[in-house]
Motif scaffolding. Sequence first.
Motif, PDB file in Angstrom:
ATOM      1  N   SER A   1       0.769  -1.161  -0.079  1.00 39.58           N
ATOM      2  CA  SER A   1       0.181  -0.075  -0.110  1.00 39.58           C
ATOM      3  C   SER A   1       0.723   1.165  -0.003  1.00 39.58           C
ATOM      4  CB  SER A   1      -1.197   0.234   1.185  1.00 39.58           C
ATOM      5  OG  SER A   1      -0.193  -0.025   2.578  1.00 39.58           O
ATOM      6  N   TYR A   2       2.254   1.132   0.652  1.00 42.16           N
ATOM      7  CA  TYR A   2       2.911   2.315   0.739  1.00 42.16           C
ATOM      8  C   TYR A   2       3.194   2.738  -0.905  1.00 42.16           C
ATOM      9  CZ  TYR A   2       3.667   1.880   5.650  1.00 42.16           C
ATOM     10  OH  TYR A   2       3.433   1.863   7.136  1.00 42.16           O
ATOM     11  N   ARG A   3       3.704   1.580  -1.615  1.00 43.38           N
ATOM     12  CA  ARG A   3       4.079   1.925  -2.731  1.00 43.38           C
ATOM     13  C   ARG A   3       2.940   2.471  -3.850  1.00 43.38           C
ATOM     14  NH1 ARG A   3       6.086  -2.781  -0.923  1.00 43.38           N
ATOM     15  NH2 ARG A   3       8.465  -3.101  -1.090  1.00 43.38           N
ATOM     16  N   GLU A   4       1.646   1.842  -3.652  1.00 39.23           N
ATOM     17  CA  GLU A   4       0.578   2.172  -4.422  1.00 39.23           C
ATOM     18  C   GLU A   4       0.247   3.723  -4.093  1.00 39.23           C
ATOM     19  OE1 GLU A   4      -2.182  -0.551  -3.132  1.00 39.23           O
ATOM     20  OE2 GLU A   4      -1.442  -2.082  -4.352  1.00 39.23           O
TER      21      GLU A   4
ATOM     22  N   PHE B   1       2.975   5.887  -6.077  1.00 39.02           N
ATOM     23  CA  PHE B   1       2.640   5.928  -7.488  1.00 39.02           C
ATOM     24  C   PHE B   1       1.519   6.495  -7.633  1.00 39.02           C
ATOM     25  CE2 PHE B   1       4.549   1.260  -7.580  1.00 39.02           C
ATOM     26  CZ  PHE B   1       6.044   2.042  -7.932  1.00 39.02           C
ATOM     27  N   SER B   2       0.355   6.680  -6.973  1.00 35.73           N
ATOM     28  CA  SER B   2      -0.718   7.423  -7.242  1.00 35.73           C
ATOM     29  C   SER B   2      -0.696   9.072  -7.055  1.00 35.73           C
ATOM     30  CB  SER B   2      -2.064   7.115  -6.213  1.00 35.73           C
ATOM     31  OG  SER B   2      -1.636   7.384  -4.962  1.00 35.73           O
ATOM     32  N   LEU B   3       0.377   9.354  -6.360  1.00 37.26           N
ATOM     33  CA  LEU B   3       0.732  10.770  -6.174  1.00 37.26           C
ATOM     34  C   LEU B   3       1.623  11.129  -7.361  1.00 37.26           C
ATOM     35  CD1 LEU B   3       1.156  10.930  -2.423  1.00 37.26           C
ATOM     36  CD2 LEU B   3      -0.553  11.843  -3.688  1.00 37.26           C
ATOM     37  N   GLY B   4       2.167  10.304  -8.292  1.00 38.23           N
ATOM     38  CA  GLY B   4       2.824  10.616  -9.381  1.00 38.23           C
ATOM     39  C   GLY B   4       4.332  10.266  -9.292  1.00 38.23           C
ATOM     40  N   ALA B   5       4.789   9.695  -8.193  1.00 39.56           N
ATOM     41  CA  ALA B   5       6.114   9.351  -7.859  1.00 39.56           C
ATOM     42  C   ALA B   5       6.462   8.160  -8.886  1.00 39.56           C
ATOM     43  CB  ALA B   5       6.408   8.901  -6.544  1.00 39.56           C
ATOM     44  N   THR B   6       7.918   8.311  -9.471  1.00 33.53           N
ATOM     45  CA  THR B   6       8.441   7.442 -10.191  1.00 33.53           C
ATOM     46  C   THR B   6       9.024   6.171  -9.289  1.00 33.53           C
ATOM     47  OG1 THR B   6      10.550   8.203 -10.070  1.00 33.53           O
ATOM     48  CG2 THR B   6       9.228   9.124 -11.778  1.00 33.53           C
ATOM     49  N   LYS B   7       9.310   5.262 -10.018  1.00 34.72           N
ATOM     50  CA  LYS B   7       9.729   3.715  -9.377  1.00 34.72           C
ATOM     51  C   LYS B   7      10.800   4.300  -8.382  1.00 34.72           C
ATOM     52  CE  LYS B   7       9.713  -0.710  -8.895  1.00 34.72           C
ATOM     53  NZ  LYS B   7       8.635  -1.370  -8.578  1.00 34.72           N
ATOM     54  N   TRP B   8      11.778   4.812  -9.011  1.00 33.71           N
ATOM     55  CA  TRP B   8      13.024   5.318  -8.184  1.00 33.71           C
ATOM     56  C   TRP B   8      12.747   6.024  -7.226  1.00 33.71           C
ATOM     57  CZ3 TRP B   8      17.656   3.851  -7.051  1.00 33.71           C
ATOM     58  CH2 TRP B   8      18.523   4.704  -6.638  1.00 33.71           C
TER      59      TRP B   8
ATOM     60  N   ILE C   1      13.437   5.397  -3.004  1.00 38.50           N
ATOM     61  CA  ILE C   1      14.259   6.153  -2.329  1.00 38.50           C
ATOM     62  C   ILE C   1      13.306   6.868  -1.046  1.00 38.50           C
ATOM     63  CG2 ILE C   1      15.686   8.268  -2.056  1.00 38.50           C
ATOM     64  CD1 ILE C   1      17.097   6.072  -3.312  1.00 38.50           C
ATOM     65  N   LYS C   2      12.287   7.504  -1.399  1.00 40.20           N
ATOM     66  CA  LYS C   2      11.673   8.093  -0.222  1.00 40.20           C
ATOM     67  C   LYS C   2      10.745   7.334   0.500  1.00 40.20           C
ATOM     68  CE  LYS C   2      13.130  12.255  -1.851  1.00 40.20           C
ATOM     69  NZ  LYS C   2      13.917  13.009  -0.863  1.00 40.20           N
ATOM     70  N   VAL C   3      10.281   6.230  -0.141  1.00 42.64           N
ATOM     71  CA  VAL C   3       9.209   5.495   0.718  1.00 42.64           C
ATOM     72  C   VAL C   3       9.745   4.103   1.061  1.00 42.64           C
ATOM     73  CG1 VAL C   3       6.886   4.309   0.554  1.00 42.64           C
ATOM     74  CG2 VAL C   3       7.337   6.523  -0.746  1.00 42.64           C
ATOM     75  N   VAL C   4      10.438   3.180   0.189  1.00 41.66           N
ATOM     76  CA  VAL C   4      10.687   1.985   0.501  1.00 41.66           C
ATOM     77  C   VAL C   4      11.927   1.777   1.374  1.00 41.66           C
ATOM     78  CG1 VAL C   4      11.339  -0.528  -0.170  1.00 41.66           C
ATOM     79  CG2 VAL C   4       9.448   0.984  -1.538  1.00 41.66           C
ATOM     80  N   PHE C   5      12.799   2.528   0.993  1.00 47.57           N
ATOM     81  CA  PHE C   5      14.229   2.447   1.745  1.00 47.57           C
ATOM     82  C   PHE C   5      14.190   3.092   3.104  1.00 47.57           C
ATOM     83  CE2 PHE C   5      18.233   4.656   3.007  1.00 47.57           C
ATOM     84  CZ  PHE C   5      19.027   3.256   2.999  1.00 47.57           C
ATOM     85  N   PRO C   6      13.490   4.096   3.486  1.00 48.43           N
ATOM     86  CA  PRO C   6      13.257   4.633   4.861  1.00 48.43           C
ATOM     87  C   PRO C   6      12.271   3.546   5.660  1.00 48.43           C
ATOM     88  CG  PRO C   6      12.699   6.370   3.642  1.00 48.43           C
ATOM     89  CD  PRO C   6      12.704   5.141   2.629  1.00 48.43           C
ATOM     90  N   SER C   7      11.400   3.000   5.054  1.00 48.02           N
ATOM     91  CA  SER C   7      10.562   1.890   5.889  1.00 48.02           C
ATOM     92  C   SER C   7      11.420   0.635   6.234  1.00 48.02           C
ATOM     93  CB  SER C   7       9.196   1.446   4.914  1.00 48.02           C
ATOM     94  OG  SER C   7       8.545   2.677   4.811  1.00 48.02           O
ATOM     95  N   ALA C   8      12.308   0.311   4.980  1.00 45.53           N
ATOM     96  CA  ALA C   8      13.143  -1.192   5.396  1.00 45.53           C
ATOM     97  C   ALA C   8      14.403  -0.700   6.172  1.00 45.53           C
ATOM     98  CB  ALA C   8      13.200  -1.684   4.020  1.00 45.53           C
ATOM     99  N   LEU C   9      14.652   0.280   6.346  1.00 43.50           N
ATOM    100  CA  LEU C   9      16.025   0.758   6.937  1.00 43.50           C
ATOM    101  C   LEU C   9      16.443   0.048   8.106  1.00 43.50           C
ATOM    102  CD1 LEU C   9      18.423   2.570   6.613  1.00 43.50           C
ATOM    103  CD2 LEU C   9      17.397   4.742   7.848  1.00 43.50           C
ATOM    104  N   GLN C  10      15.456  -0.241   9.118  1.00 38.09           N
ATOM    105  CA  GLN C  10      15.652  -0.767  10.364  1.00 38.09           C
ATOM    106  C   GLN C  10      16.271  -2.243  10.049  1.00 38.09           C
ATOM    107  OE1 GLN C  10      15.309   0.422  13.732  1.00 38.09           O
ATOM    108  NE2 GLN C  10      16.638  -1.158  14.002  1.00 38.09           N
TER     109      GLN C  10
END
Length: 278
Positions: free
Chosen positions: A164-167, A170-177, A181-190
């Motif tokens: 749902s974070y990715r969706e 993407f719905s806000l117009g963000a690219t895959k990269w 960088i802004k969503v997946v990496f911070p969430s998985a950083l721990q």
Amino acid sequence: MLITPRTSERIAKALIWSSALFVLVVLTAIIIYILLKGLPIINWSFLTEIPRSMGRTGGISSTIIGTILITLVAIIIAAPFGIGTAFYLAEYTKENMITRIIRFSAESLAGIPSIVYGLFGFIFFVIYLRLGFSIISGGFTLAFMILPTIIRTSEEAIRAVPNSYREVSFSLGATKWQTIIKVVFPSALQGIVNGVILSVGRCVAETAAVILTAGSVLRMPSSLFSSSRSMAVHFYILAVEGISMENAYGTAALLIILIFLINVIANTMVNRFMAKGR
């Protein structure tokens, strides 16, 4: 006599708690024993002086520097490749033959004994590339050794991030990269940092691969191409050859303290980063 579901649940819970308590007690006993034996040996001269008389006297300053340099070389090489591979497997590919081969290779490499990595590093880095017994040879060898661990732990942390974070991104117009960088990496950083810390601990505690690639010279290293002895190797040689059990316990106690500090500092930095991100 039939066992009711409630009784079986209580038995299972008791067994699980007993197992966890047993492991905790054993681990605590080992740490306390080593600290009680080793802490009285640790003082300023022990931390700042170079070992003398094969380690019977003097300190362990050169082994501390050697351990830090070898570990830094390994992490600097392995972390970017390991994390990058994990993002490739989790975000850019679907399940196919290539991903199965990569995962199978990582799992197989993770199970190889460290002495085999040491033999590979000795043949390839020390002899074939003519790097000799050096910090750079030891660091490259340890990088190969910890790479599977970083890949697997990082991939699991990335896959644990809800889709749902990715969706939403993407719905806000963000690219895959941008999403990575802004969503997946911070969430998985721990989880990623935990994998890196686990790899750091393995580097610091490694002996066989380090002896065969970095050597065991006691003098202070002058560059990355100098031979050096790590703290784990120093502890092993002092204990096995009976040179000085006092200094061996002191080195072991310092190893425990060093790994503990690395965990505390890394987790503190990650928590602050995630809090700032929120």
